[in-house]
Design an enzyme around this catalytic site. Sequence first.
Site, PDB file in Angstrom:
ATOM      1  N   PHE A 160      -1.491   3.985   4.460  1.00 20.53           N
ATOM      2  CA  PHE A 160      -0.648   3.568   5.584  1.00 20.53           C
ATOM      3  C   PHE A 160       0.141   2.302   5.292  1.00 20.53           C
ATOM      4  O   PHE A 160       1.185   2.064   5.873  1.00 20.53           O
ATOM      5  CB  PHE A 160      -1.538   3.270   6.805  1.00 20.53           C
ATOM      6  CG  PHE A 160      -2.142   4.463   7.465  1.00 20.53           C
ATOM      7  CD1 PHE A 160      -3.518   4.667   7.442  1.00 20.53           C
ATOM      8  CD2 PHE A 160      -1.349   5.395   8.133  1.00 20.53           C
ATOM      9  CE1 PHE A 160      -4.089   5.766   8.065  1.00 20.53           C
ATOM     10  CE2 PHE A 160      -1.922   6.492   8.768  1.00 20.53           C
ATOM     11  CZ  PHE A 160      -3.298   6.681   8.727  1.00 20.53           C
ATOM     12  N   SER A 190       0.466  12.968   2.820  1.00 14.50           N
ATOM     13  CA  SER A 190       0.554  11.782   3.683  1.00 14.50           C
ATOM     14  C   SER A 190      -0.739  11.621   4.449  1.00 14.50           C
ATOM     15  O   SER A 190      -1.538  12.555   4.564  1.00 14.50           O
ATOM     16  CB  SER A 190       1.699  11.946   4.684  1.00 14.50           C
ATOM     17  OG  SER A 190       1.239  12.653   5.831  1.00 14.50           O
ATOM     18  N   ASP A 191      -0.961  10.412   4.967  1.00 13.15           N
ATOM     19  CA  ASP A 191      -2.061  10.250   5.899  1.00 13.15           C
ATOM     20  C   ASP A 191      -1.545  10.633   7.293  1.00 13.15           C
ATOM     21  O   ASP A 191      -0.343  10.845   7.492  1.00 13.15           O
ATOM     22  CB  ASP A 191      -2.587   8.799   5.847  1.00 13.15           C
ATOM     23  CG  ASP A 191      -4.022   8.682   6.337  1.00 13.15           C
ATOM     24  OD1 ASP A 191      -4.721   7.761   5.914  1.00 13.15           O
ATOM     25  OD2 ASP A 191      -4.446   9.552   7.148  1.00 13.15           O
ATOM     26  N   TRP A 192      -2.430  10.656   8.241  1.00 11.42           N
ATOM     27  CA  TRP A 192      -2.171  11.109   9.613  1.00 11.42           C
ATOM     28  C   TRP A 192      -0.952  10.402  10.234  1.00 11.42           C
ATOM     29  O   TRP A 192      -0.962   9.199  10.446  1.00 11.42           O
ATOM     30  CB  TRP A 192      -3.426  10.797  10.423  1.00 11.42           C
ATOM     31  CG  TRP A 192      -3.453  11.123  11.856  1.00 11.42           C
ATOM     32  CD1 TRP A 192      -2.777  10.496  12.859  1.00 11.42           C
ATOM     33  CD2 TRP A 192      -4.255  12.132  12.499  1.00 11.42           C
ATOM     34  NE1 TRP A 192      -3.090  11.052  14.068  1.00 11.42           N
ATOM     35  CE2 TRP A 192      -4.000  12.050  13.885  1.00 11.42           C
ATOM     36  CE3 TRP A 192      -5.161  13.096  12.053  1.00 11.42           C
ATOM     37  CZ2 TRP A 192      -4.614  12.909  14.812  1.00 11.42           C
ATOM     38  CZ3 TRP A 192      -5.771  13.932  12.977  1.00 11.42           C
ATOM     39  CH2 TRP A 192      -5.484  13.846  14.328  1.00 11.42           C
ATOM     40  N   ALA A 252       1.630   9.270   9.081  1.00 16.09           N
ATOM     41  CA  ALA A 252       2.162   8.120   8.334  1.00 16.09           C
ATOM     42  C   ALA A 252       3.652   8.259   8.069  1.00 16.09           C
ATOM     43  O   ALA A 252       4.380   7.262   8.020  1.00 16.09           O
ATOM     44  CB  ALA A 252       1.400   7.955   7.026  1.00 16.09           C
TER      45      ALA A 252
END
Length: 717
Positions: free
Chosen positions: A255, A286-288, A290
Amino acid sequence: MFEKSILKCVGVALALSSITVIQARPSDAEIERSIKNLLGKMTLEEKVGHLQQPYLSPELCDSVIGNVALGRVGSVLLTKNHRISPEERNEIQRKAVEESRLGIPVFFGYDVIHGFKTLFPTPLALSSSWDDELMEECAAIAADESSHWGIDMAFSPMLDVCRDPRWGRISECSGEDVLINSRMGVAAVKGYQGDDYSADDKVAACLKHFVGYGVSVGGRDKSFSEISERTLHDTYLPPFKACVEAGAPSVMVAFNDLAGVPMSANHHALSEILKDDWGFDGIALSDWDAILELSVHGVTADEKESAMRALNAGMDVEMKSYCFDNLGDLVKEKKVSMKRLDDAVARVLRLKYRMGLFDNPYIDASIAESKQLTAESRAYARKAAAESMILLKNNGILPIDASKVTSGQISIVGQMAHNHDLMGGWIGMGEESDVIPLFDGITAGAPDGVRVIDGSERMMQNPVTIVCVGERSREFGESHDLHDIELSPSQVALVKEAKSYSAKVVVVVCSGRPLVLTPIMPYADAIVQAWHLGTEAGNAVADVIFGRVNPSGKTTCSMLKATGQVPVFYCDRLSGRPRVNRYVTIDAKPLFPFGYGLSYTTFEYSNFRLSKSEISKDGELEATVTITNTGDVTGKEIAQLYMHDRVATYSVPKKLLIDYKKVEIKPNESIEVTFEIKAEQLSLLDQNYKPIVEPGEFDIWVGGDSESLLGELLTVK
Ligand code: GLC
């Protein structure tokens, strides 16, 4: 209920009892040919969909599964709040394989962090075992359970080196040291993947969070990170590089920003380093949300620009948010090249071929339950939990036996005594009802002649009181950061009160992070750092305090005297006046140093010698030390090898761990522990951040923690 809505969404259908045909894994050349063939058939819409990993939530299940059937989903994100059954997982897969135009299977990703149905100690706890094989076996069991449930990718290991215990997610990494994060990460990758993660008891690993997330300023989660390029290369990238070289096929992007460029749009890290320099041919996930949050970082104006910045930087798959819906238009507007888009799709397809999903898209749902929480996995969880505990203080009260309990009974108090919440924040499919609390384990595990009573109602005159303190899982982990990491005042008061009633007080600390324990030091006769140990917590604590297991854990992060010392870590640089590296009223030394941990026996290091006093820049040598068990019980000792380059082009860490070995030694036995040292382990990074070995003098040290060391001098010609 969610299950009902899934069945509603996909129609009531019997789960396919899959016939698993063992296929030889296709060669890389065959996979590349298949990818090329599929790419030639996929529409732009299908390609864009392939780069999306939507969250399968009750609210979105209709649309997600509708898109799966249309071939517009590449993978599916599951979470602990929306658990699906193996049958439902097969039914979703059937939509992809049998209803979509090209029949490309989806893969299912899940946070398998330290166990699935059987929960092992949290990663920071497991790293305290310094036992790579233990980490590997825990990951292998987690892979077996989760893969048979239908999970294809574990979002683990977390490789974020961290030196700030205020950060709640320090509980998910392997501490402050680069080598331990690297070796524990590689062990986890091997456990998850084996030699071939298409096997029905293996899953693909996902390295996270790439990169520098553990330096979140102020220990506040998702704040920005300030890392020099040199420190990025010598501290935060190496664990990821080691795990990419170990064959991990995916990376989850962090993030944070780096020097003002959010990782999700960071071409330097995602393309130049990860893909070009390292030759990584897997996916950057990607992260959640992001990618969506790039506009919150303030580097994009809207979702469309976020999608463009992310894909052009080297991101391949978007988790949860839907910015990538704009990729079709961006290609048409030539703001994203079809070449880059195809490269991203190819990476996802390559991963799916290597997962074996084209040949075996379904799991055998009929055996899923039988693979969960077996007696063997419980037994291993108990062993792993015992190996992860650290004996921080002991004036002889431990191990407890009847001879030390004159009244025949011990009392247990404290907020963590009856607590089932000992699985940390990422609980996989674990249930608190499966967890053995400390009180239950200690009661069941007490030796003859020792009765255990619950002293929580009122303190009683007892020769021994066990005070169970620490943090509940909601006090650490993601977005759970503390400005003060001292053990809470109420718990400190409880320890003091126990001491006023009991001759001996044993404090068991169940925390996710290393808390500041200074206030209880005068009152505790023994302190055991027991982390969040997972399903078998109570039994493992009993094994240790009653001496069935001799504790051998050592801390992989410096345990501080006060929160205000942050950051204090063993491998910082000397600076020009190290003596003033302190505060007015307190020094900059930890309460317990990196690598520290006691045993029920004692070990003596002697006769440390190097096979050579001089080597060339590509030479090697052996470092050997004699370790004697000077006590009366068998114990395991973690011998640590450190180095320091006395004069280098750049200021380097005042000491650096370059190897460690865990050995078991019988009472009065001496063993020789020999480390192979290659010159490359003495390297530093040149101006292009490439490793070089510089001639000069090096201190080589060995010992049982980062402060207690024997040293020899080595010259590199
Ligand atoms: C979270 C975490 C990440 C996790 C992902 C999916 O925000 O940062 O570690 O794997 O979302 O749950």
